[in-house]
Design an enzyme around this catalytic site. Structure first.
Site, PDB file in Angstrom:
ATOM      1  N   GLY A  68      74.673   1.417  72.597  1.00  0.00           N
ATOM      2  CA  GLY A  68      74.427   1.758  73.983  1.00  0.00           C
ATOM      3  C   GLY A  68      74.818   3.497  74.317  1.00  0.00           C
ATOM      4  CG  ASP A  69      77.538   7.037  74.885  1.00  0.00           C
ATOM      5  OD1 ASP A  69      76.599   7.765  74.840  1.00  0.00           O
ATOM      6  OD2 ASP A  69      78.789   7.275  75.558  1.00  0.00           O
ATOM      7  CG  LEU A  70      74.946   4.823  67.628  1.00  0.00           C
ATOM      8  CD1 LEU A  70      76.453   4.407  67.457  1.00  0.00           C
ATOM      9  CD2 LEU A  70      73.949   3.834  67.000  1.00  0.00           C
TER      10      LEU A  70
END
Length: 286
Positions: A190-192
């Site tokens: 999700g926040d890669l």
């Protein structure tokens, strides 16, 4: 009342005697627990942030695919995880990361926007609030719950001009046609971005600071491309071998990058609004 220190939080949450602490940032410190063990102690930056991150780490770990630091303790304010000994990025670790991401995404999620089990609906991506509202149709869910909320905030703050907002809104209107073939919900980090990938001394890539939720697998991959990643061609090549991507993935990258770029516009302003508009125009031209 004096705020609790990172070391005191580590001792309380692990039941171990904490020694010295080394501040990594304002929110994070490395704390020595003795016996050669160190942990990372992080103070959440908003309501529910620590619990959301802990739930996300556990959900990613449950897939048995990617490496994430084990959660050693936590509460509404604090999160304690294992420390990852870091090394240098290498081609073998990069290829392994691609295969591991494919397996993580294949582990699936109950719905687009599904929160990790035990995770709050009102979560965070970095320093920005992120609401996990489930939906069954990715194009409409992505527009309603990932793009438009941050676009509205950017417009209201003056960071996004009206002409730029119109381009992003046009993308949202056309999302069903731009999204490519339908796919089931994937289990996303999700926040890669590259800063959340630690290249371990053990030769593996470790993922930290997730904003985990159910989403489209191309979003993780597009975010990994956004700010650069060592050996990215090997990561994506190994991913494609393990789980081929639908034709046209490259043309859809700007579409998936709209979400993180608008988050950055809300948080930091500056040139991120221009980048978001450029991504919207590229998505429309694809």
């Amino acid at each position: 009342m004096t705020p609790e220190s990172h070391a005191a939080a580590a001792a309380r949450l692990t039941g171990r005697r904490a020694g010295s602490e080394r501040r990594v940032s304002g929110a994070v410190a490395e704390v020595d627990l003795g016996g050669g063990q160190s942990v990372m102690v992080k103070r959440g930056h908003g309501p529910g942030a620590a619990g959301a991150e802990a739930a996300g780490l556990r959900w990613l770990a449950d897939a048995g695919a990617v490496r994430v630091p084990a959660v050693r303790g936590g509460d509404d304010v604090w999160l304690v995880t294992d420390r990852v000994a870091t090394g240098r990025p290498g081609p073998q670790a990069a290829a392994r990361l691609g295969r591991d991401l494919a397996a993580l995404h294949a582990a699936g999620a109950p719905a687009f926007g599904a929160a990790p089990p035990g995770g709050p609906r009102d979560a965070w991506i970095g320093m920005a609030p992120m609401r996990n509202t489930p939906g069954e149709d990715w194009p409409h869910w992505y527009a309603e719950h990932r793009v438009l909320p941050y676009l509205r905030q950017a417009v209201d703050s003056g960071a996004m001009p009206a002409a730029g907002a119109a381009a992003v809104e046009r993308v949202c209107d056309l999302l069903p046609a731009l999204a490519g073939p339908a796919e089931p919900p994937a289990r996303l980090h999700g926040d890669l971005w590259n800063g959340n990938v630690l290249w371990g001394a053990d030769g593996h890539a470790w993922l930290i600071d997730p904003a985990a939720h159910g989403g489209h697998r191309e979003t993780d991959l597009a975010m990994l491309r956004l700010f650069g990643c060592p050996h990215l061609d090997l990561v994506l090549g190994a991913y494609r071998e393990a789980a081929p991507l639908a034709d046209g993935f490259g043309a859809r990258v700007p579409l998936h990058q709209l979400f993180p770029l608008l988050v950055h516009t809300v948080l930091f302003g500056g040139g991120y609004a221009d980048q978001a508009v450029a991504a919207a125009c590229a998505a429309l031209a694809a």
